[in-house]
Structure formats: C-alpha cells, structure tokens
Design an enzyme around this catalytic site. Structure first.
Site, PDB file in Angstrom:
ATOM      1  N   ASN A 125      50.079   2.022  -7.555  1.00 53.51           N
ATOM      2  CA  ASN A 125      50.998   2.755  -8.417  1.00 53.51           C
ATOM      3  C   ASN A 125      51.885   1.735  -9.116  1.00 53.51           C
ATOM      4  O   ASN A 125      52.398   0.800  -8.490  1.00 53.51           O
ATOM      5  CB  ASN A 125      51.841   3.755  -7.621  1.00 53.51           C
ATOM      6  CG  ASN A 125      52.561   4.721  -8.534  1.00 53.51           C
ATOM      7  OD1 ASN A 125      53.360   4.318  -9.365  1.00 53.51           O
ATOM      8  ND2 ASN A 125      52.264   6.001  -8.397  1.00 53.51           N
ATOM      9  N   ARG A 126      52.091   1.901 -10.397  1.00 51.80           N
ATOM     10  CA  ARG A 126      52.823   0.903 -11.191  1.00 51.80           C
ATOM     11  C   ARG A 126      54.309   1.228 -11.358  1.00 51.80           C
ATOM     12  O   ARG A 126      55.010   0.541 -12.096  1.00 51.80           O
ATOM     13  CB  ARG A 126      52.134   0.750 -12.544  1.00 51.80           C
ATOM     14  CG  ARG A 126      50.707   0.203 -12.358  1.00 51.80           C
ATOM     15  CD  ARG A 126      49.957   0.087 -13.648  1.00 51.80           C
ATOM     16  NE  ARG A 126      49.543   1.417 -14.086  1.00 51.80           N
ATOM     17  CZ  ARG A 126      48.934   1.656 -15.257  1.00 51.80           C
ATOM     18  NH1 ARG A 126      48.682   0.662 -16.082  1.00 51.80           N
ATOM     19  NH2 ARG A 126      48.590   2.877 -15.584  1.00 51.80           N
TER      20      ARG A 126
END
Length: 173
Positions: A41-42
C-alpha cells in the site's frame, strides 16, 4: 477473513484539519490493527513525502507525524461483509457506516475529507452525505486509492494527486 468485519477505531488528533477516509481496511490492516498495513500500500510513502517524515518509522511515530500535520484516519464503513480485501468484494447492503457526523461535530477543526479511493467517496455519498447537515460539510477531495489493487497509477502521479491536501496541512518548521 470472511463474514462480518469490523473496522479500526479512528486515529484523530487534536486540531485535525484533514480526515482521510478509506472504505474499509483490508485484511492485512485488520489483522495488524494498523491503518494501511499491507506492505505494497502506498499510503505511508505518499504521506511521508507530503508531510516530511520517514515512511518506515515505527507505526506509532507515523501516526504522530500525521496528527502533528493535522491529518486523521478513519473509514466510511465501520462494518460490512467481505471475502478478501478488495472493495469490490464488499457485499452491497451489508455496509454499516461509521458515525462520521458525530466525528465532524466533535472535531470542528476538520475542514476537509480526503477519500482514499472511489469506493470510499461512493460509500460516503450513499451512507453519510444524505444525513449530514450542510453546516457540517467540509471540503471533499476524491483522491486515487493508494491500494496495491490500484497499481495502474504510477507512484509519481499518485503522489501528485495527493498533494491537493498540502495547503490544508500544518507543516513542520
């Protein structure tokens, strides 16, 4: 995980200005009891770049940095049925919204909501916005999802989109 899921509690500091709302935490986040826990997840790299902190700092430190910048975290959906982590797997009609009106009344300093993805924005429009008095409605930012399922958007484009909330943040001196 399958069946009825319950999300995470809000993470909102005093003086919160921007409330980031996801749809419902994915399995990795629910299992870890931490927002945006999936390693791909960024969210944390994007927010670290915007707010000026180390994206791999301990989780508690990252939350503190967000709170200092005026950012809070929660989700639109507090409970739902879902198999897996994808928003598309949420069983329509099983969603129970978090009490966001209460949150906005309790934290009058919130001037904006930033939706982490289209499902969060859609769930807000469907479950929360119709009951929310106009006087409580902050500015709304529909931002692209930081989820690994949204791999089609490059990191630099994702980060550029999320800088829309930068003017609302308290930045370190």
């Amino acid at each position: 995980m399958a069946g009825l899921l319950t999300g995470l509690p809000p993470s909102v500091g005093a003086g919160c200005r921007v409330l980031v709302l996801g749809s419902m935490p994915g399995d990795a986040s629910l299992q870890a009891a931490r927002y945006y826990a999936h390693p791909r997840n960024r969210f944390w790299p994007v927010m670290a770049s915007i707010c000026g902190f180390d994206p791999v700092a301990p989780y508690e430190h990252r939350l503190r940095y967000l709170h200092e910048a005026g950012v809070g975290l929660w989700d639109v959906i507090g409970q739902c049925e879902r198999r897996g982590s994808l928003d598309a797997a949420i069983v329509r009609g099983s969603e129970v919204a978090n009490p966001l009106e209460e949150m906005l009344v309790a934290h009058r300093s919130i001037v904006a909501i930033a939706f982490n993805g289209g499902k969060a924005a859609e769930a807000f429009r469907r479950h929360v916005q119709p009951q929310l008095p106009e006087a409580c409605m902050p500015a709304l930012f529909a931002l692209p999802s930081t989820s690994p399922a949204n791999a089609a958007i490059r990191h630099d484009a994702l980060q550029q989109a999320w800088t829309a909330i930068s003017p609302l943040l308290r930045m370190p001196a």
